[in-house]
Enzyme design. Structure first.
Site, PDB file in Angstrom:
ATOM      1  N   THR A   1       7.764 -11.672   3.642  1.00 38.84           N
ATOM      2  CA  THR A   1       7.981 -12.675   2.605  1.00 38.84           C
ATOM      3  C   THR A   1       8.494 -12.133   1.188  1.00 38.84           C
ATOM      4  O   THR A   1       7.873 -10.964   1.074  1.00 38.84           O
ATOM      5  CB  THR A   1       6.458 -13.411   2.408  1.00 38.84           C
TER       6      THR A   1
ATOM      7  N   SER B   1      -4.338  -1.194  -1.269  1.00 40.31           N
ATOM      8  CA  SER B   1      -5.074  -0.760  -2.627  1.00 40.31           C
ATOM      9  C   SER B   1      -4.222   0.209  -3.273  1.00 40.31           C
ATOM     10  O   SER B   1      -3.263   0.256  -3.483  1.00 40.31           O
ATOM     11  CB  SER B   1      -6.361  -0.467  -2.140  1.00 40.31           C
TER      12      SER B   1
ATOM     13  N   TYR C   1      -4.919  -2.977 -13.751  1.00 45.72           N
ATOM     14  CA  TYR C   1      -4.641  -2.758 -12.589  1.00 45.72           C
ATOM     15  C   TYR C   1      -5.743  -2.021 -11.671  1.00 45.72           C
ATOM     16  O   TYR C   1      -5.802  -2.187 -10.592  1.00 45.72           O
ATOM     17  CB  TYR C   1      -3.328  -1.868 -12.719  1.00 45.72           C
TER      18      TYR C   1
ATOM     19  N   LYS D   1      -7.579  -3.053  -8.021  1.00 44.99           N
ATOM     20  CA  LYS D   1      -7.551  -2.581  -6.952  1.00 44.99           C
ATOM     21  C   LYS D   1      -9.137  -2.313  -6.608  1.00 44.99           C
ATOM     22  O   LYS D   1      -9.397  -2.099  -5.448  1.00 44.99           O
ATOM     23  CB  LYS D   1      -6.821  -1.267  -6.970  1.00 44.99           C
TER      24      LYS D   1
ATOM     25  N   THR E   1       8.753   5.039  -6.184  1.00 45.76           N
ATOM     26  CA  THR E   1       9.294   3.579  -5.773  1.00 45.76           C
ATOM     27  C   THR E   1       9.582   3.164  -6.900  1.00 45.76           C
ATOM     28  O   THR E   1       9.594   3.645  -8.113  1.00 45.76           O
ATOM     29  CB  THR E   1       8.346   2.782  -5.040  1.00 45.76           C
TER      30      THR E   1
END
Length: 272
Positions: free
Chosen positions: A32, A134, A148, A152, A183
């Site tokens: 997705t 997580s 953030y 988590k 990333t």
């Protein structure tokens, strides 16, 4: 035997890397993304083995519809990887209501909706594995990532509880806790607050700590995730990367020392 893997947030980063790794070994993948054009290369290469679905995990009705489409296509869902999410960079005081709500909506409620949608499928089939993304900052915090971090921590508490509730149905839960990886999580995928000058020293110190050597290689995570999905008795928690465990061990040592130091106060507060 081929498995069916449902992965959210598969447009880039970990999600896309892992989707391709599963496809390469012959598994079925439901991938997705908010923009399914990002998955065109995988659909062209793997045909009927992949079902690409447009999905915003914040839309609960659409999440349930996506799970239904997945089961209609492949008949079952063996593994859910709740990967969708993003980072919000900014000091807590800087964060607007809209920024904070959007962060929690995606990282916590989006994950919750997908989890709720897949549970009836896994209960009916009598097996399943839910893997929740997580972060190491779900157990130890960093400045300039306050909301953030909080999202988590919420994923950790929700998922640990879930594991106790669904074990009897043959469903396993694993909380994946990556340290930093190279990333675009901190790039195009991230959001940032409007900075306040007073927090610039904190921001500078945070940036100074982001040296290249602390970031793992994203492609190196695929073998670990494949092993996790194939494990007969998967762990509740799994770090990804070499930085996480030494850091968290020190954090927990400090916490235990503080609790011990104040234990007389704690015990007295019990009242009997």
């Amino acid at each position: 035997m081929a498995k069916t893997i449902f992965i959210t947030g598969a447009s880039r980063g970990f999600g896309k890397l892992w989707a391709e790794a599963f496809l390469k070994r012959g598994d079925n993948v439901v991938a997705t993304a908010r923009d399914t054009n990002t998955l065109n290369d995988l659909t062209a290469a793997y045909g009927d083995k992949i079902l690409a679905l447009q999905l915003d995990v914040n839309n609960r009705a659409d999440v349930f519809a996506a799970i239904e489409k997945a089961t209609q296509k492949f008949g079952s869902i063996d593994t859910l990887i709740n990967n969708a999410g993003y980072g919000l960079f900014g000091a807590i005081e800087e964060t607007t209501e809209a920024e904070a709500r959007a962060q929690i909506e995606t990282n916590v409620f989006g994950l919750l909706w997908v989890t709720q949608a897949v549970l009836p499928v896994m209960r009916k089939q009598g097996h399943g594995h839910i893997i929740q993304l997580s972060s190491v900052v779900g157990v130890a915090t960093l400045p300039i990532l306050g909301v953030y971090n909080a999202s988590k921590f919420a994923v950790e508490g929700l998922s640990e509880t879930l594991a106790t509730e669904v074990k009897g149905f043959g469903i396993n839960v694993t909380i994946l806790e990556p340290n930093g990886f190279a990333t675009d999580w901190a790039g195009a995928s991230a959001a940032s607050t409007t900075p306040m000058d007073v927090y610039q020293p904190v921001r500078d110190a945070f940036q100074a700590g982001l040296t290249d050597d602390i970031f793992g290689v994203p492609e190196a995570t695929t073998d670990a995730v494949l092993k996790l999905v194939d494990a007969e008795n998967p762990p509740l928690r799994l770090f990804l990367g070499k930085i996480a465990l030494p850091w968290v061990k020190q954090v927990y040592a400090d916490r235990l020392a503080t609790w011990e130091e104040w234990n007389d106060v704690s015990v007295a507060a019990h009242g009997k």
